[in-house]
Scaffold this motif. Structure first.
Motif, PDB file in Angstrom:
ATOM      1  N   SER A 167      45.678 -22.563  13.707  1.00  0.00           N
ATOM      2  CA  SER A 167      45.057 -22.340  13.036  1.00  0.00           C
ATOM      3  C   SER A 167      45.281 -20.887  12.177  1.00  0.00           C
ATOM      4  N   PRO A 168      44.031 -20.996  11.143  1.00  0.00           N
ATOM      5  CA  PRO A 168      44.636 -19.315  10.756  1.00  0.00           C
ATOM      6  C   PRO A 168      44.253 -18.306  11.918  1.00  0.00           C
ATOM      7  N   GLU A 169      43.099 -18.587  12.791  1.00  0.00           N
ATOM      8  CA  GLU A 169      42.771 -17.580  13.889  1.00  0.00           C
ATOM      9  C   GLU A 169      44.153 -17.422  14.616  1.00  0.00           C
ATOM     10  N   HIS A 170      45.244 -17.948  14.935  1.00  0.00           N
ATOM     11  CA  HIS A 170      45.968 -18.865  15.861  1.00  0.00           C
ATOM     12  C   HIS A 170      47.346 -17.080  16.154  1.00  0.00           C
ATOM     13  N   TRP A 171      47.196 -16.602  17.009  1.00  0.00           N
ATOM     14  CA  TRP A 171      48.688 -15.992  17.588  1.00  0.00           C
ATOM     15  C   TRP A 171      49.264 -15.401  16.502  1.00  0.00           C
ATOM     16  N   PHE A 172      50.022 -16.939  16.393  1.00  0.00           N
ATOM     17  CA  PHE A 172      51.227 -16.908  15.631  1.00  0.00           C
ATOM     18  C   PHE A 172      51.330 -16.219  14.115  1.00  0.00           C
ATOM     19  N   TRP A 173      50.441 -16.399  13.180  1.00  0.00           N
ATOM     20  CA  TRP A 173      49.931 -15.974  12.569  1.00  0.00           C
ATOM     21  C   TRP A 173      50.154 -13.484  11.973  1.00  0.00           C
ATOM     22  N   ASP A 174      49.472 -13.847  13.584  1.00  0.00           N
ATOM     23  CA  ASP A 174      49.498 -12.394  13.427  1.00  0.00           C
ATOM     24  C   ASP A 174      50.306 -11.243  14.137  1.00  0.00           C
ATOM     25  N   ARG A 175      50.858 -10.240  13.265  1.00  0.00           N
ATOM     26  CA  ARG A 175      52.427 -10.071  13.822  1.00  0.00           C
ATOM     27  C   ARG A 175      52.226  -8.622  14.789  1.00  0.00           C
ATOM     28  N   GLU A 176      51.020  -8.651  15.107  1.00  0.00           N
ATOM     29  CA  GLU A 176      50.845  -7.191  16.534  1.00  0.00           C
ATOM     30  C   GLU A 176      51.212  -8.458  17.253  1.00  0.00           C
ATOM     31  N   LYS A 177      51.413  -9.713  17.834  1.00  0.00           N
ATOM     32  CA  LYS A 177      51.292 -11.324  19.109  1.00  0.00           C
ATOM     33  C   LYS A 177      52.551 -11.116  19.316  1.00  0.00           C
ATOM     34  N   GLY A 179      54.945 -10.751  15.852  1.00  0.00           N
ATOM     35  CA  GLY A 179      56.365 -10.093  15.776  1.00  0.00           C
ATOM     36  C   GLY A 179      56.716 -11.044  14.613  1.00  0.00           C
ATOM     37  N   GLY A 180      56.048 -12.228  13.930  1.00  0.00           N
ATOM     38  CA  GLY A 180      56.198 -12.305  12.646  1.00  0.00           C
ATOM     39  C   GLY A 180      57.568 -13.873  13.099  1.00  0.00           C
ATOM     40  N   ILE A 181      57.835 -14.366  11.898  1.00  0.00           N
ATOM     41  CA  ILE A 181      58.299 -15.711  12.054  1.00  0.00           C
ATOM     42  C   ILE A 181      60.249 -15.373  12.293  1.00  0.00           C
ATOM     43  N   PHE A 182      60.425 -13.914  11.377  1.00  0.00           N
ATOM     44  CA  PHE A 182      62.036 -14.672  12.680  1.00  0.00           C
ATOM     45  C   PHE A 182      62.425 -13.523  14.035  1.00  0.00           C
ATOM     46  N   ILE A 183      61.783 -12.658  14.584  1.00  0.00           N
ATOM     47  CA  ILE A 183      61.679 -12.470  15.598  1.00  0.00           C
ATOM     48  C   ILE A 183      60.939 -13.568  16.930  1.00  0.00           C
ATOM     49  N   GLU A 184      59.701 -14.226  15.951  1.00  0.00           N
ATOM     50  CA  GLU A 184      59.066 -15.153  16.996  1.00  0.00           C
ATOM     51  C   GLU A 184      60.128 -16.130  17.336  1.00  0.00           C
ATOM     52  N   HIS A 185      60.520 -16.616  16.123  1.00  0.00           N
ATOM     53  CA  HIS A 185      61.274 -18.041  15.436  1.00  0.00           C
ATOM     54  C   HIS A 185      62.658 -18.021  15.637  1.00  0.00           C
ATOM     55  N   GLY A 186      62.948 -17.338  14.483  1.00  0.00           N
ATOM     56  CA  GLY A 186      64.668 -17.014  14.377  1.00  0.00           C
ATOM     57  C   GLY A 186      65.893 -16.891  15.361  1.00  0.00           C
ATOM     58  N   VAL A 187      65.082 -15.456  15.958  1.00  0.00           N
ATOM     59  CA  VAL A 187      66.203 -15.423  17.083  1.00  0.00           C
ATOM     60  C   VAL A 187      67.792 -16.828  17.522  1.00  0.00           C
ATOM     61  N   ARG A 210      51.491 -16.756   2.059  1.00  0.00           N
ATOM     62  CA  ARG A 210      50.158 -17.916   1.588  1.00  0.00           C
ATOM     63  C   ARG A 210      48.987 -16.854   0.933  1.00  0.00           C
ATOM     64  N   PRO A 211      49.173 -17.706  -0.640  1.00  0.00           N
ATOM     65  CA  PRO A 211      47.999 -17.244  -1.344  1.00  0.00           C
ATOM     66  C   PRO A 211      46.682 -17.511  -1.145  1.00  0.00           C
ATOM     67  N   ASN A 212      45.480 -16.762  -1.590  1.00  0.00           N
ATOM     68  CA  ASN A 212      44.147 -17.048  -0.188  1.00  0.00           C
ATOM     69  C   ASN A 212      43.902 -17.546   0.823  1.00  0.00           C
ATOM     70  N   SER A 213      44.903 -16.078   1.276  1.00  0.00           N
ATOM     71  CA  SER A 213      44.975 -16.629   2.722  1.00  0.00           C
ATOM     72  C   SER A 213      44.835 -14.984   3.113  1.00  0.00           C
ATOM     73  N   ASN A 214      44.910 -14.499   5.014  1.00  0.00           N
ATOM     74  CA  ASN A 214      44.126 -13.536   5.346  1.00  0.00           C
ATOM     75  C   ASN A 214      45.720 -12.975   5.731  1.00  0.00           C
ATOM     76  N   ASP A 215      46.291 -12.468   4.709  1.00  0.00           N
ATOM     77  CA  ASP A 215      47.491 -12.173   5.116  1.00  0.00           C
ATOM     78  C   ASP A 215      48.447 -12.858   5.792  1.00  0.00           C
ATOM     79  N   ILE A 216      48.759 -13.952   5.429  1.00  0.00           N
ATOM     80  CA  ILE A 216      49.567 -15.039   6.226  1.00  0.00           C
ATOM     81  C   ILE A 216      51.175 -14.822   5.601  1.00  0.00           C
ATOM     82  N   GLU A 217      51.524 -14.740   6.293  1.00  0.00           N
ATOM     83  CA  GLU A 217      53.531 -14.778   5.929  1.00  0.00           C
ATOM     84  C   GLU A 217      53.711 -15.913   6.528  1.00  0.00           C
ATOM     85  N   ASP A 218      53.929 -17.140   5.532  1.00  0.00           N
ATOM     86  CA  ASP A 218      54.108 -18.510   6.115  1.00  0.00           C
ATOM     87  C   ASP A 218      55.874 -18.874   5.735  1.00  0.00           C
TER      88      ASP A 218
END
Length: 380
Positions: A167-177, A179-187, A210-218
């Motif tokens: 969901s848009p509120e999920h911690w996955f999208w929050d870089r502070e939680k 680390g971003g996709i490279f760190i959370e998944h790319g390792v 993502r356009p029109n999102s709350n700064d979501i890096e997808d």
């Protein structure tokens, strides 16, 4: 490890963060002989309550109680990335071995501190990068090392991941939680390619919001260079996009060589398609490496077609072939087996500290360093 007479006592697992994946992993860990689930803390989820009842484990109110539990030898951390450092340091300072989900930490500085403390105390501090336990990984490693298809030239990994559970509120999208996709998944995938080709250097990286999102890096992508002037430089592209409906979730990686290419499917690779031109000896080697594979002959090569040429090299081949392997493998069953293999390997490290382990503390740190460099470059 304490013993009573000639019998070793059971090793106890304590879990921090018993969600859906935590349960999946622990069900594999406790299948190792002489291991039991002792305690769970840090979660009041229904999964945690049911799991404690199922295994007869203590449901503890605090992390301090868990890391100081006398029967806990290994703390398994299955919480979001931003919690790994604090929770692992708590466990290490209490004298417990630690296995945590990827990534090791939010940044390499935290990771190095965790590894230094573990080394000082003679404890494990391992990241669950179970990909290297996959027999498919080992088969590709042999193919590369034996140079069966000539020199490796280029590779890519493409991850078209589903985001329906995020969901848009999920911690996955929050870089502070996360680390971003490279760190959370790319390792995972930085570690795989480093195992095949040695440590790489990030040459370029980008991210898409993502356009029109709350700064979501997808979406993110990075180019990593392997090798050197002596061995030859090779580029590998890594793409991760969390944009799909779950039914379209899919992954593919391809390795291109001088005389063919290998395509692997799924993020835990189960299925392989290899296409190449080969002589008789190479075909024999490939079928030994992939026993039971389906071999299809695309074309016979002879006479005026020989020799074949590529990269200003001349070579002979008698057939153009396609080899399919692993299509009968059930991914979730393989994933379960990799978790069992990883855990048993780390148990050996606890019991016999000098033993060789396929994954060590350094894998978690090296993959995190690559991910952090890609993230930094993408954001620059």
């Amino acid at each position: 490890m304490e013993t009573t007479g000639t019998a070793e006592r059971e090793l106890g697992i304590g879990v921090i963060g018993m969600g859906g994946f935590g349960l999946f992993a622990v069900q594999q860990f406790v299948q190792a002989p002489g291991v039991r689930l002792v305690a769970i803390a840090g979660s009041k989820r229904e999964e945690a309550i049911r799991t404690a009842e199922r295994f007869g484990a203590d449901q503890l109110a605090t992390l301090d109680e868990l890391v100081n539990h006398p029967d806990v030898d290994i703390v398994y951390i299955a919480t979001p990335p931003f919690m790994h450092y604090e929770q692992a340091m708590l466990a290490l300072n209490a004298g417990k071995n630690v296995i945590c989900e990827k990534p090791l930490a939010m940044n390499p500085e935290q990771g190095a501190e965790m590894l230094a403390l573990a080394k000082e105390k003679g404890l494990l501090m391992v990241t669950n990068l179970m990909q290297r336990y996959n027999p498919m990984y080992a088969r590709i490693k042999q193919l590369v090392d034996k140079n069966l298809l000539g020199d490796f030239l280029h590779g890519y990994f493409e991850n078209y991941a589903g985001d329906e559970g995020l969901s848009p509120e999920h911690w996955f999208w929050d870089r502070e939680k996360s680390g971003g996709i490279f760190i959370e998944h790319g390792v995972h995938f930085f570690d795989m390619f480093a195992g095949w080709f040695g440590e790489g250097t990030v040459k370029a990286a980008q991210l898409i919001k993502r356009p029109n999102s709350n700064d979501i890096e997808d979406q993110v992508q990075a180019t990593v260079e392997y090798g050197n002037d002596e061995t030859g430089r090779k580029l590998v592209n890594f793409y991760h996009g969390f944009t799909q409906t779950g039914r379209m979730d899919r992954q593919e990686m391809r390795l291109v060589f001088e005389r063919g290419d290998v395509t692997l499917h799924e993020w835990v690779p189960t299925r392989m398609v290899l296409r190449c031109v080969a002589d008789e000896a190479t075909t024999r080697e490939l079928m030994l490496l992939f026993p039971g594979a389906q071999l299809n002959v695309t074309a016979n090569i002879s006479g005026k077609d020989l020799p074949l040429r590529g990269r200003h090299k001349a070579f002979n081949a008698y057939q153009q072939i396609e080899i399919k392997f692993g299509f009968e493998q059930e991914k979730q069953h393989l994933y379960s087996e990799l978790l069992r293999l990883m855990f048993r390997d780390q148990l050996s490290g606890i019991k016999y500290p000098a033993t060789h382990r396929i994954i060590t503390e350094e894998n978690g740190l090296r993959s995190l360093e690559t991910a952090a460099e890609a993230d930094k470059m993408a954001r620059a």
